[in-house]
Design an enzyme around this catalytic site. Structure first.
Site, short mmCIF file in Angstrom:
data_model
loop_
_atom_site.label_atom_id
_atom_site.label_comp_id
_atom_site.label_asym_id
_atom_site.label_seq_id
_atom_site.Cartn_x
_atom_site.Cartn_y
_atom_site.Cartn_z
N TYR A 175 -4.12 4.78 -1.81
CA TYR A 175 -4.63 5.82 -0.81
C TYR A 175 -3.90 5.97 0.28
O TYR A 175 -3.84 7.09 1.00
CB TYR A 175 -6.03 5.47 -0.66
N TYR A 200 0.33 7.69 4.08
CA TYR A 200 0.04 7.57 5.21
C TYR A 200 1.24 6.64 5.93
O TYR A 200 1.53 6.93 6.94
CB TYR A 200 -1.38 7.13 5.59
#
Length: 658
Positions: A349, A353
């Protein structure tokens, strides 16, 4: 600031001179009046005046006249009054310029030294200028997905130039240890966490193994996205046109808003006994406004309450912005997802990022179209430098773990590699720690060297374990001076350092990490040394004329060491000094010549006396007289004629006027 302090010192000297000459009334210390109301205090004051003697009261027989007087000590004002008042004015001046003053936890002398240092002001003003310049470009709509995404081109250019200068500086300095090993600071920087590859590897390891430990405990993973309200965004997301709700806030203001929101939510969860742990990632929108990604784990029975608590605080401000034109509620402010292990891991996830906020290097996932692009269609390798420049300009911390043990201990334990096994045995043979303490260290060391963060997390007490209950903590000691020539004086604060502890430019005590403090369950503790090398930083050696290695100072006779100040400022003569001029002027110990710092109560009393004296009629009249005197001096010093011919032309002009 130095001029202000010198003026205050002159005022204090004038006050002390008048006090010694008896020209000032002694300070009156009246005891507090009893009574809870003003009427009761007024009656107590009247009764005290009635009972007290007055000039017409005859002395009692057999009582000396001097016993009727109340004697009070009137100490002279110290320089601490000037330092305190100068510090107040300096902090006010810094706030007027939009600069955050030094922390109040520092000593007043250290704060004043910073506010009186031109280097400190230069650093603060350079940082402030960069932020204001970027804010002007944001308000001019030069920072968005159709112009300079994440940050302006000017800020990106300045950040690149700064990194080039820093790299060039690191290349000119080298570090040498006691074993004779020499490396440039640039080479050492590549071996540490300044290297984005190493930093990314450590972050991913901690996230992956934290998820492994969370699964073992049966905790559920949650992924939250927090966004600032519309008033923090200068442009609209769809059209990049000017946002009518924008109030001029900076990305730093938006970050502080999100921090305050998270602090309130965390406090509410702590009151309810719901703990969570994980990582927080901060990244910018296309217009430079930050938003948060939270990857946390919690108990299954707490997951719904944690989600609703965060949602309530995130959507409390401007709830009308949460609905679209059709009246449907959107996820514009808060978005929550539950991590499904069947679809992927928690590390997956946040992998994109983390890569996007570091160097943009990641392994594209097979079968995922556009995995090497961000949400705005920009390549991660192109977006990463802009995001790094954005974070450096606005001073925003991009990654922060919460509820997990200290990573400093992890890094210090990993210093004790297999090559240091003999040194570790010698240290234990010399210090003789308890067997229970040694077992704790060796277990944590084995987990750290194997790269098992989940096992390390378990040995350190598990998630959300208080720091005071963790078995290993960092160990730091004061830095000791190597030179023994005598006391050194801080040119910024003027403070004399008579001890062996090294102090910084502003008089602060320098502390250096040395190792770890290991404790067992019974509270017994022992220190372990992990910093086995002593490094000395110096200018890089180059080949001088003739092929002889020497310091890079130009060569020749002019290459001898020199400083910009005199080297003969030590008031104490050395053991081999025979010059009478360098002998000390007094034989008293130096600590007796250093004035005693007043206590907080004494300093407050002296400040009150100073303000009362400066507000008195006598002081005001003196200032007015000095001002009038300066005006008269300037008027008399003004030349009556600037040229000899002017005296002959002046009567003619007066005659024409008549």
């Amino acid at each position: 600031m130095e001029d202000v302090r010198h003026q205050l010192v002159g005022n204090i000297a004038n006050h002390n001179r008048r006090q010694r000459l008896g020209l000032l009334p002694p300070p009156r210390r009246l005891s507090p009046l009893p009574g809870a109301t003003l009427s009761a205090q007024a009656r107590a004051r009247a009764a005290r005046i009635a009972r007290g003697p007055n000039p017409l009261t005859p002395p009692r027989p057999g009582v000396p006249a001097l016993s009727l007087f109340t004697w009070q000590r009137a100490p002279l004002m110290t320089l601490a009054v000037a330092d305190t008042l100068a510090l107040e004015r300096a902090r006010a001046r810094a706030r007027r310029h939009g600069i955050a003053p030094p922390s109040l936890r520092l000593k007043p002398a250290s704060q004043l030294a910073r506010l009186s240092c031109e280097r400190w002001w230069r650093r603060q003003l350079r940082r402030l200028a960069g932020r204001r310049l970027e804010q002007v470009l944001r308000e001019a709509r030069r920072v968005h997905k159709r112009a300079g995404i994440y940050c302006s081109e000017l800020t990106l250019t300045r950040r690149r130039a700064q990194k080039v200068r820093n790299r060039a500086l690191l290349e000119t300095l080298e570090a040498i240890n006691q074993a004779g090993q020499t490396y440039t600071l640039a080479e050492l920087a590549e071996l540490g966490l300044a290297n984005p590859d190493h930093r990314r590897a450590e972050l991913m390891l901690r996230i992956r193994d934290t998820e492994v430990e969370a699964r073992r405990l049966g905790h559920v993973g949650l992924f939250f996205t927090l966004t600032a309200p519309s008033r923090f965004h200068p442009v609209l997301a769809a059209s990049a046109q000017r946002n009518p709700k924008y109030d001029g806030s900076t990305p730093r203001d938006a970050q502080q808003h999100l921090q305050a929101l998270w602090a309130r939510a965390r406090a509410a969860l702590a009151r309810e006994g719901r703990g969570l742990y994980g990582i927080r990632v901060v990244e910018p929108h296309h217009d430079g406004t930050p938003h948060w990604h939270l990857l946390v784990w919690a108990k299954p029975e707490h997951a719904a309450a944690v989600t609703e608590t965060l949602r309530g605080y995130a959507e409390a401000e401007s709830p009308e912005e949460l609905y679209d034109r059709g009246g449907q509620k959107t996820h514009a402010r808060f978005k929550a997802e539950t991590i499904d292990p069947a679809r992927g891991t928690a590390a997956g996830y946040v992998a994109k990022y983390i890569s996007k906020n570091l160097n943009g290097e990641q392994f594209a996932r097979a079968g995922v179209e556009g995995d090497h692009l961000d949400r705005y269609g920009q390549a991660l390798t192109d977006a990463a430098p802009r995001i790094e420049a954005w974070a450096a300009t606005w001073g925003i911390r991009q990654f922060q773990f919460l509820g997990l043990p200290s990573v400093t201990v992890w890094r210090e334990v990993r210093r004790l590699t297999e090559r240091q096994a003999d040194t570790l045995q010698q240290w234990e043979a010399a210090t003789r720690p308890r067997p229970s303490i040694a077992r704790v260290l060796h277990r944590v060391r084995a987990a750290a060297l194997a790269g098992q963060w989940d096992r390390y997390l378990r040995l350190m007490g598990g998630p959300n374990a208080p720091r005071k209950l963790q078995p290993i903590k960092p160990w730091s000691i004061p830095a000791f001076r190597r030179a023994q020539a005598g006391d050194d004086v801080s040119h910024a604060s003027g403070e004399v350092n008579p001890g062996l502890v090294e102090r910084g430019r502003y008089g602060d005590e320098i502390r250096v990490p040395k190792g770890l403090v290991v404790s067992d369950r019974r509270g017994h503790a022992a220190e372990y040394l992990t910093r086995l090398y002593r490094w000395e930083v110096r200018p890089r050696r180059r080949l001088a004329v003739g092929g002889v290695s020497g310091e890079f100072s130009g060569g020749g006779a002019a290459a001898d060491p020199w400083t910009c100040v005199t080297n003969c400022t030590d008031p104490e003569a050395g053991p081999g000094c025979t010059d009478p001029a360098s002998q000390p002027l007094t034989t008293l110990p130096r600590h007796l010549l250093t004035p005693r710092a007043p206590t907080p109560d004494e300093l407050e009393a002296q400040l009150a006396r100073y303000r009362e004296w400066r507000a008195s009629e006598a002081a005001r009249a003196e200032v007015e007289n000095a001002d009038v005197e300066q005006r008269l001096i300037r008027a008399l010093a003004r030349p009556t004629a600037t040229h000899p011919q002017a005296r002959h032309r002046r009567p003619a002009r007066e005659a024409r006027r008549r």
